[in-house]
Design a protein around this motif. Structure first.
Motif, short mmCIF file in Angstrom:
data_model
loop_
_atom_site.label_atom_id
_atom_site.label_comp_id
_atom_site.label_asym_id
_atom_site.label_seq_id
_atom_site.Cartn_x
_atom_site.Cartn_y
_atom_site.Cartn_z
N LYS A 5 0.84 -1.20 0.00
CA LYS A 5 0.00 0.00 0.00
C LYS A 5 0.88 1.24 0.00
O LYS A 5 1.99 1.25 0.51
CB LYS A 5 -0.91 0.04 1.23
CG LYS A 5 -1.82 -1.16 1.38
CD LYS A 5 -2.88 -1.17 0.31
CE LYS A 5 -3.84 -2.34 0.53
NZ LYS A 5 -4.78 -2.49 -0.55
N THR A 6 0.34 2.31 -0.57
CA THR A 6 1.02 3.60 -0.56
C THR A 6 0.26 4.52 0.39
O THR A 6 -0.96 4.64 0.31
CB THR A 6 1.05 4.21 -1.97
OG1 THR A 6 1.79 3.35 -2.82
CG2 THR A 6 1.69 5.59 -1.96
N ALA A 7 1.01 5.17 1.28
CA ALA A 7 0.43 6.07 2.27
C ALA A 7 0.99 7.48 2.07
O ALA A 7 2.15 7.65 1.72
CB ALA A 7 0.74 5.59 3.68
N ASP A 54 -3.26 4.77 -1.28
CA ASP A 54 -4.25 3.92 -0.61
C ASP A 54 -4.66 4.44 0.76
O ASP A 54 -5.78 4.22 1.20
CB ASP A 54 -3.68 2.50 -0.43
CG ASP A 54 -3.24 1.89 -1.74
OD1 ASP A 54 -4.13 1.51 -2.53
OD2 ASP A 54 -2.02 1.81 -1.98
N LEU A 55 -3.73 5.09 1.44
CA LEU A 55 -3.95 5.55 2.81
C LEU A 55 -3.54 7.01 2.91
O LEU A 55 -2.38 7.35 2.70
CB LEU A 55 -3.10 4.73 3.79
CG LEU A 55 -3.16 3.22 3.64
CD1 LEU A 55 -1.97 2.57 4.31
CD2 LEU A 55 -4.46 2.70 4.20
N ARG A 101 -9.90 1.03 -7.07
CA ARG A 101 -9.49 0.55 -5.75
C ARG A 101 -10.19 1.32 -4.65
O ARG A 101 -10.72 2.40 -4.85
CB ARG A 101 -7.97 0.72 -5.60
CG ARG A 101 -7.24 -0.22 -6.52
CD ARG A 101 -5.78 -0.01 -6.71
NE ARG A 101 -4.95 0.40 -5.60
CZ ARG A 101 -3.68 0.72 -5.75
NH1 ARG A 101 -3.11 0.68 -6.95
NH2 ARG A 101 -2.95 1.08 -4.72
N GLN A 102 -10.16 0.71 -3.46
CA GLN A 102 -10.68 1.37 -2.27
C GLN A 102 -9.51 1.87 -1.45
O GLN A 102 -8.40 1.36 -1.55
CB GLN A 102 -11.51 0.40 -1.43
CG GLN A 102 -12.77 -0.06 -2.12
CD GLN A 102 -13.59 -0.98 -1.25
OE1 GLN A 102 -13.09 -1.58 -0.31
NE2 GLN A 102 -14.86 -1.10 -1.57
N GLY A 103 -9.76 2.88 -0.63
CA GLY A 103 -8.71 3.43 0.22
C GLY A 103 -9.29 3.96 1.51
O GLY A 103 -10.48 3.82 1.78
N VAL A 104 -8.42 4.56 2.28
CA VAL A 104 -8.80 5.10 3.58
C VAL A 104 -8.29 6.53 3.69
O VAL A 104 -7.14 6.81 3.34
CB VAL A 104 -8.21 4.25 4.73
CG1 VAL A 104 -8.49 4.88 6.07
CG2 VAL A 104 -8.73 2.83 4.66
#
Length: 137
Positions: free
Chosen positions: A8-10, A76-77, A125-128
């Motif tokens: 994941k990429t934050a 992603d985050l 995609r889903q992310g936060v």
């Protein structure tokens, strides 16, 4: 032990708690990018954690921030953590200071979240997204 954010990429706006958040995301396996205004603080963070990607930017600058975040790719985050406080009597606050507060505390989060959301949608995609505010926010 599996790392929860491997692959994941934050993206984290560093300041206050943001440094600790970025370090934890790194420990959990994320590829971490941090945005920060202070080049000195970013260099120190990079010295402590060579795999963290640092981007020196004033997030209140809408266009520069947009360009910088788009160059990261799919995030992603996202942790929106930028904030500033201008301690002045309410009736004395001038428009340029008010604009700086809004641009840093609200518009930057809106701008960055919008860019991240577009990237996630395009990638299917889903992310936060986490928005952090201090007690004075």
């Amino acid at each position: 032990m599996a790392k929860r954010f491997e692959g994941k990429t934050a993206l984290v706006e560093v300041g206050g708690i943001g440094k600790a958040v970025a370090e934890r995301l790194l420990q959990e396996g994320a590829k971490v990018y941090v945005l920060g205004k202070s080049q000195e603080n970013l260099e120190k963070l990079k010295t402590e954690h060579s795999s963290i990607n640092t981007i020196q930017i004033d997030v209140s600058d809408w266009d520069r921030t947009k360009t910088a975040v788009e160059q990261i790719g799919v995030v992603d985050l996202l942790v929106n953590n930028a904030g500033m406080l201008h301690q002045e009597i309410f009736v004395n606050v001038e428009i340029d200071k008010f604009d700086k507060i809004l641009n840093t505390n609200f518009k930057s989060a809106f701008n960055i979240t919008q860019i991240v959301a577009r990237g996630l949608i395009s990638a299917g995609r889903q992310g936060v997204v986490v928005n952090i505010s201090g007690t004075r926010g």
